[in-house]
Structure formats: C-alpha cells, structure tokens
Design a protein around this motif. Sequence first.
Motif, PDB file in Angstrom:
ATOM      1  N   SER A   1      36.178 -19.773 -10.153  1.00 37.35           N
ATOM      2  CA  SER A   1      34.971 -19.868 -10.959  1.00 37.35           C
ATOM      3  C   SER A   1      34.173 -21.076 -10.486  1.00 37.35           C
ATOM      4  CB  SER A   1      35.303 -19.995 -12.443  1.00 37.35           C
ATOM      5  OG  SER A   1      35.955 -21.211 -12.705  1.00 37.35           O
TER       6      SER A   1
ATOM      7  N   LYS B   1      31.416 -16.808 -17.830  1.00 40.16           N
ATOM      8  CA  LYS B   1      32.473 -17.256 -18.754  1.00 40.16           C
ATOM      9  C   LYS B   1      31.866 -18.067 -19.890  1.00 40.16           C
ATOM     10  CE  LYS B   1      36.690 -20.012 -18.744  1.00 40.16           C
ATOM     11  NZ  LYS B   1      37.638 -20.725 -17.881  1.00 40.16           N
TER      12      LYS B   1
ATOM     13  N   GLN C   1      28.569 -20.715 -16.100  1.00 43.81           N
ATOM     14  CA  GLN C   1      29.834 -20.833 -15.378  1.00 43.81           C
ATOM     15  C   GLN C   1      30.273 -19.415 -15.049  1.00 43.81           C
ATOM     16  OE1 GLN C   1      33.091 -22.671 -17.471  1.00 43.81           O
ATOM     17  NE2 GLN C   1      34.272 -22.891 -15.606  1.00 43.81           N
TER      18      GLN C   1
ATOM     19  N   GLU D   1      32.650 -16.486 -13.245  1.00 46.42           N
ATOM     20  CA  GLU D   1      34.066 -16.271 -12.994  1.00 46.42           C
ATOM     21  C   GLU D   1      34.251 -14.888 -12.377  1.00 46.42           C
ATOM     22  OE1 GLU D   1      37.811 -17.394 -15.633  1.00 46.42           O
ATOM     23  OE2 GLU D   1      36.631 -15.787 -16.547  1.00 46.42           O
TER      24      GLU D   1
END
Length: 148
Positions: free
Chosen positions: A2, A91, A112, A114
Amino acid sequence: MSGQFEAIVEIQRPIEEVFGFLANGENDTKFSPRVIRIAKTTEGPTGVGTVYTSTVKDAGLTTERQFRITAFDAPTRIRWAETSKNLVTAKEGGYDLETTGSGGTRVRIFNQLEGHGVGKALVRLALSAARKDSDAFGRRIKAAVEAP
C-alpha cells in the motif's frame, strides 16, 4: 503493498463553504474525471456511516466503488474508507481543512491505496499515476469550489 498520495491546495472560499462542497460526495464528478457517476445511497444528511456508490474509469477499466464516511468533523475533517472489493482500493482517504489568514481555506486531500490479489502488483502503477496527478487534482478541486 500500500502507499499514499496527497495534495494541498488553497481555496479562496470560507472553510464552511469548502467543507459543504467536499462533504457532498456527488460533487466528485466536478473535479475527478475518473468518476463517471456517484450517488449517496444512504438516507439523511452526510455524516459518519453515509455511503456513496460510484462508477469510475481507471486505466481503461470501469469499476463500481463504495465508500463509507468514517469521520465527519465539520468544518475541518472528513474521512472515508472504500468498502468495495476491487484490485486496488482506497483503504483510507480524507480531507483536512483549515482557515488561512486571508479568509480562504487550505485543503489537504489524501488517499491510501492498497492492492488486493493481482492488485498488489498494480498498486505501484496506480500510486505513481495518482502522485503525478496530485497537484493537478488539487487545482481541479480549487477550480470546482471557486466556480461561480
């Protein structure tokens, strides 16, 4: 794997106005060319627990996405998490807003990303593209909020 991308932009509008614009997820089509359509799928005003469902196009692929608002602190903070199952998901994402000395608003946006399954190999490409576009993304948000 990530990783995160972010953008910071100063908008010449009061913080309450900027927050109101960004809190309405349906405005995403005004600044994100990848969002084909988006709709709030829960009842009532936007707040913690609100869900937005969108159709987006990334790298030639059209996918359905669902985001749940996880924090909503008017007029300074919004957080969301993607609940849909795609190869690459957000995320966590959010907006942080603060008043500037000139009466405008400084906005920090971040996501973020992922990867899941095969998406673990694709997330680097997605992050690279998002980071390259982050300043332009911030400018598009500014233009949308400041539009008459």
